[in-house]
Scaffold this active site. Structure first.
Site, PDB file in Angstrom:
ATOM      1  N   GLY A  29     -11.783  13.022   0.034  1.00  0.00           N
ATOM      2  CA  GLY A  29     -12.010  11.702  -0.564  1.00  0.00           C
ATOM      3  C   GLY A  29     -10.734  10.918  -0.357  1.00  0.00           C
ATOM      4  O   GLY A  29      -9.645  11.499  -0.417  1.00  0.00           O
ATOM      5  N   THR A  31      -8.483   8.953  -1.743  1.00  0.00           N
ATOM      6  CA  THR A  31      -7.265   9.037  -2.569  1.00  0.00           C
ATOM      7  C   THR A  31      -6.738  10.469  -2.671  1.00  0.00           C
ATOM      8  O   THR A  31      -5.537  10.680  -2.809  1.00  0.00           O
ATOM      9  CB  THR A  31      -7.523   8.483  -3.978  1.00  0.00           C
ATOM     10  OG1 THR A  31      -8.745   9.058  -4.471  1.00  0.00           O
ATOM     11  CG2 THR A  31      -7.649   6.966  -3.957  1.00  0.00           C
ATOM     12  N   LEU A  32      -7.648  11.444  -2.588  1.00  0.00           N
ATOM     13  CA  LEU A  32      -7.196  12.850  -2.582  1.00  0.00           C
ATOM     14  C   LEU A  32      -6.503  13.140  -1.251  1.00  0.00           C
ATOM     15  O   LEU A  32      -5.463  13.807  -1.213  1.00  0.00           O
ATOM     16  CB  LEU A  32      -8.386  13.786  -2.818  1.00  0.00           C
ATOM     17  CG  LEU A  32      -8.137  15.273  -3.062  1.00  0.00           C
ATOM     18  CD1 LEU A  32      -8.152  16.122  -1.834  1.00  0.00           C
ATOM     19  CD2 LEU A  32      -6.880  15.559  -3.895  1.00  0.00           C
ATOM     20  N   ASN A 165      -9.568  -0.268   1.624  1.00  0.00           N
ATOM     21  CA  ASN A 165     -10.607   0.661   2.077  1.00  0.00           C
ATOM     22  C   ASN A 165     -12.022   0.113   1.860  1.00  0.00           C
ATOM     23  O   ASN A 165     -12.819   0.687   1.104  1.00  0.00           O
ATOM     24  CB  ASN A 165     -10.447   1.980   1.315  1.00  0.00           C
ATOM     25  CG  ASN A 165     -10.104   3.113   2.269  1.00  0.00           C
ATOM     26  OD1 ASN A 165     -10.480   3.075   3.439  1.00  0.00           O
ATOM     27  ND2 ASN A 165      -9.395   4.115   1.767  1.00  0.00           N
ATOM     28  N   ARG A 167     -15.687  -0.653   1.801  1.00  0.00           N
ATOM     29  CA  ARG A 167     -16.941   0.051   2.104  1.00  0.00           C
ATOM     30  C   ARG A 167     -18.102  -0.728   1.482  1.00  0.00           C
ATOM     31  O   ARG A 167     -18.482  -0.461   0.329  1.00  0.00           O
ATOM     32  CB  ARG A 167     -16.930   1.466   1.497  1.00  0.00           C
ATOM     33  CG  ARG A 167     -15.851   2.375   2.014  1.00  0.00           C
ATOM     34  CD  ARG A 167     -16.120   2.866   3.431  1.00  0.00           C
ATOM     35  NE  ARG A 167     -15.077   3.772   3.847  1.00  0.00           N
ATOM     36  CZ  ARG A 167     -13.897   3.414   4.359  1.00  0.00           C
ATOM     37  NH1 ARG A 167     -13.608   2.125   4.510  1.00  0.00           N
ATOM     38  NH2 ARG A 167     -13.001   4.309   4.715  1.00  0.00           N
ATOM     39  N   LYS A 225      -2.460  -1.576   9.044  1.00  0.00           N
ATOM     40  CA  LYS A 225      -2.689  -0.533  10.049  1.00  0.00           C
ATOM     41  C   LYS A 225      -3.703  -1.041  11.063  1.00  0.00           C
ATOM     42  O   LYS A 225      -4.653  -1.725  10.693  1.00  0.00           O
ATOM     43  CB  LYS A 225      -3.242   0.727   9.361  1.00  0.00           C
ATOM     44  CG  LYS A 225      -2.261   1.411   8.442  1.00  0.00           C
ATOM     45  CD  LYS A 225      -2.979   2.286   7.415  1.00  0.00           C
ATOM     46  CE  LYS A 225      -3.561   1.446   6.309  1.00  0.00           C
ATOM     47  NZ  LYS A 225      -4.451   2.176   5.399  1.00  0.00           N
ATOM     48  N   GLY A 257      -6.058   6.643   8.231  1.00  0.00           N
ATOM     49  CA  GLY A 257      -5.411   5.673   7.342  1.00  0.00           C
ATOM     50  C   GLY A 257      -4.883   6.332   6.074  1.00  0.00           C
ATOM     51  O   GLY A 257      -3.788   5.998   5.601  1.00  0.00           O
ATOM     52  N   ASP A 258      -5.629   7.279   5.529  1.00  0.00           N
ATOM     53  CA  ASP A 258      -5.206   7.964   4.291  1.00  0.00           C
ATOM     54  C   ASP A 258      -3.917   8.753   4.524  1.00  0.00           C
ATOM     55  O   ASP A 258      -3.012   8.764   3.686  1.00  0.00           O
ATOM     56  CB  ASP A 258      -6.292   8.934   3.795  1.00  0.00           C
ATOM     57  CG  ASP A 258      -7.633   8.258   3.587  1.00  0.00           C
ATOM     58  OD1 ASP A 258      -7.658   7.039   3.344  1.00  0.00           O
ATOM     59  OD2 ASP A 258      -8.664   8.956   3.672  1.00  0.00           O
TER      60      ASP A 258
END
Ligand code: ADP
Length: 306
Positions: A29, A31-32, A165, A167, A225, A257-258
């Site tokens: 996920g 943020t994780l 992000n 969506r 980015k 990206g994360d």
């Protein structure tokens, strides 16, 4: 410098095909993922904490065990009776990946329902990270709670980092999405958007337009980015460009990206040198897109700590 990095959002169970009719289970996920890469890149005197809500069943227990094993703190994870984590499945057809989601009723949707716990976690942290996905899964009321708490953190001089992000499928309508994402950016000191999302959904004609829009909203610093094209930074009003690393074979861009965000923040917190942190993040993200999956094993990242 030592401190605590708090990432706020939803982690889901990930199912992917493993051949012969078998499914492989993982956890991921946005943020994780960022917490995972921040943990990989930060020195040991920094703690990385994940703020979410989980259920009271076996899959939630497994997730907590997984975070702990990765060195990600679980002190502020609330367990909700009768709930479970969200789930998604990756399907592969003719080399193209597509995603099915079962997350409408996930425990994480209530992550900001306990405002006191949220405040306690943010107050105990030096850096707060959240995303447009975090905002999208919350009720309007809970999104307002989260926004109010991160605004307090920003006013107190903490770094509040936000990845829009975007969506559209997670939002009830375009207006709500535009307004809430803009509120998220306004509540933040650092915004880390991906240019293709911003161009598609906010109509930005250039990277400069994305930077300008987020600075006008009140973000001091912006990192845009742009995939294999590299990243453009505006830090303390000074712009710079950092190219992406050359990748021999792009295997899977999930989490590019994360991972960039996690590595960038980790290095920036240690050195306060934004262009050098972006160059480091580009190296980590290049390794991530060269491997399968959202969470690439740390030993494959080739990290030398600051
Ligand atoms: P997102 O995953 O949020 O869409 P991007 O696609 O912009 O984010 O990628 C984030 C970062 O990952 C880029 O700034 C770059 O450093 C790296 N990256 C992504 N795709 C590639 C690629 N094909 N080659 C090299 N680096 C890449």
């Amino acid at each position: 410098m030592s401190g605590r990095f708090l990432s706020i959002g939803e982690c889901m169970v990930e199912l992917s095909h493993a051949g012969a009719g078998l499914l492989r289970k993982g956890f991921a996920g946005d943020t994780l993922n960022t917490a995972w890469y921040a943990r990989a890149c930060l020195p040991a005197d920094w703690s990385v904490e994940y703020f979410t809500a989980l259920g009271d069943e076996a899959m939630s227990d497994e997730m907590i065990a997984f975070y702990k094993q990765a060195g990600i703190g679980t002190e502020f994870i609330r367990r909700i009776k009768g709930k479970a984590p969200g789930l998604y499945m990756i399907s592969l057809k003719d080399g193209e990946r597509s995603f099915s989601y079962w997350r409408d009723n996930s425990a994480a949707r209530q992550l900001a329902a306990d405002a006191e716990l949220l405040r306690e976690a943010i107050e105990a942290s030096d850096v707060v990270y959240f995303s447009g996905i975090t905002l999208a899964i919350l009720s309007r009321n809970d999104a307002d709670t989260l926004l109010a708490e991160v605004r307090r953190a920003k006013a107190a001089g903490k770094i509040v980092a936000f990845d829009p992000n975007i969506r559209p499928r997670l939002w009830s309508g375009y207006d709500m999405m535009h307004t809430t994402i803009s509120e998220g950016a306004r509540a933040s000191s650092l915004v880390l958007p991906s240019f293709d999302d911003e161009a598609t959904h906010f109509g930005d004609v250039s990277i400069a337009a994305t930077i300008q829009r987020y600075r006008t909203l009140g973000a001091t610093d912006v990192v845009v980015k742009n995939g294999a094209e590299g990243a453009t930074l505006s830090f303390d009003g000074v712009e710079s460009f950092v190219p992406a690393e050359k990748v021999e074979q792009v295997v899977d861009t999930t989490s590019a990206g994360d991972s960039f965000n996690g590595a960038f923040l980790a290095r920036y917190l240690e050195t306060k040198d934004a262009p050098a942190a972006a160059a480091f993040a580009a190296k980590v993200a290049a390794r991530v897109v060269s491997e399968h999956g959202a969470l690439v094993a740390w030993e494959k990242l080739g990290i030398d700590k600051a």
